[in-house]
Design an enzyme around this catalytic site. Sequence first.
Site, short mmCIF file in Angstrom:
data_model
loop_
_atom_site.label_atom_id
_atom_site.label_comp_id
_atom_site.label_asym_id
_atom_site.label_seq_id
_atom_site.Cartn_x
_atom_site.Cartn_y
_atom_site.Cartn_z
N ARG A 12 10.98 1.06 9.10
CA ARG A 12 10.83 0.20 10.29
C ARG A 12 10.10 -1.08 9.91
O ARG A 12 9.44 -1.15 8.88
CB ARG A 12 10.05 0.94 11.38
CG ARG A 12 8.63 1.28 10.98
CD ARG A 12 7.83 1.90 12.13
NE ARG A 12 6.51 2.34 11.67
CZ ARG A 12 5.44 1.54 11.57
NH1 ARG A 12 5.52 0.25 11.86
NH2 ARG A 12 4.28 2.03 11.16
N GLU A 40 0.85 -1.19 0.00
CA GLU A 40 0.00 0.00 0.00
C GLU A 40 0.88 1.24 0.00
O GLU A 40 1.77 1.37 0.84
CB GLU A 40 -0.90 0.00 1.23
CG GLU A 40 -1.85 -1.19 1.25
CD GLU A 40 -2.66 -1.25 2.52
OE1 GLU A 40 -3.26 -0.24 2.89
OE2 GLU A 40 -2.66 -2.32 3.16
N LYS A 56 4.50 -3.75 12.59
CA LYS A 56 4.19 -4.18 13.95
C LYS A 56 2.72 -3.95 14.25
O LYS A 56 2.03 -3.25 13.51
CB LYS A 56 5.06 -3.43 14.96
CG LYS A 56 4.89 -1.93 14.97
CD LYS A 56 5.81 -1.30 16.01
CE LYS A 56 5.51 0.18 16.14
NZ LYS A 56 6.68 1.01 16.26
#
Length: 156
Positions: free
Chosen positions: A105, A80, A108
Amino acid sequence: AMRHLPYFCRGEVVKGFGRGSKELGIPTANFSEQVVESFPSDIPTGIYYGWACVGNGDVHKMVLSIGWNPFYKNIKKSVETHIIHTFKEDFYGEILSIVITGYIRPEKNFDSLDALISAIQEDIEEAKRQLDLPEHLKLKEDNFFHLPEGKIVKNH
């Protein structure tokens, strides 16, 4: 993650889950399953940044999520793209060209929608900072973004 970068990708924008704009206030452009499956299988899931261009329009900064969106427990991997620009209208069916230039990153899970939204806002700020660096800025001008004539679906 870096050995695959920069990663160049182009594909049609399809309807996603409809969550980006509605729930998060952060619209995303989704690639079809075929395009997602064409990504290197060993590219780590997570949040990336780079450049994006719709059709033959301007090139804008973007943040990209590759993965299963643990918050939403997706079964299918998705890619996305949030383009850091306000578009006047949807561009489903358009060709989206992206160059992924860096990694922010890992993916999560979040305790709440608010936590997810604030993480995304931080990712956007980080992407903006990184993309102002000369090594990333130069990719904005890449010829990859100039679609051959005849590939333009609509003008934006």
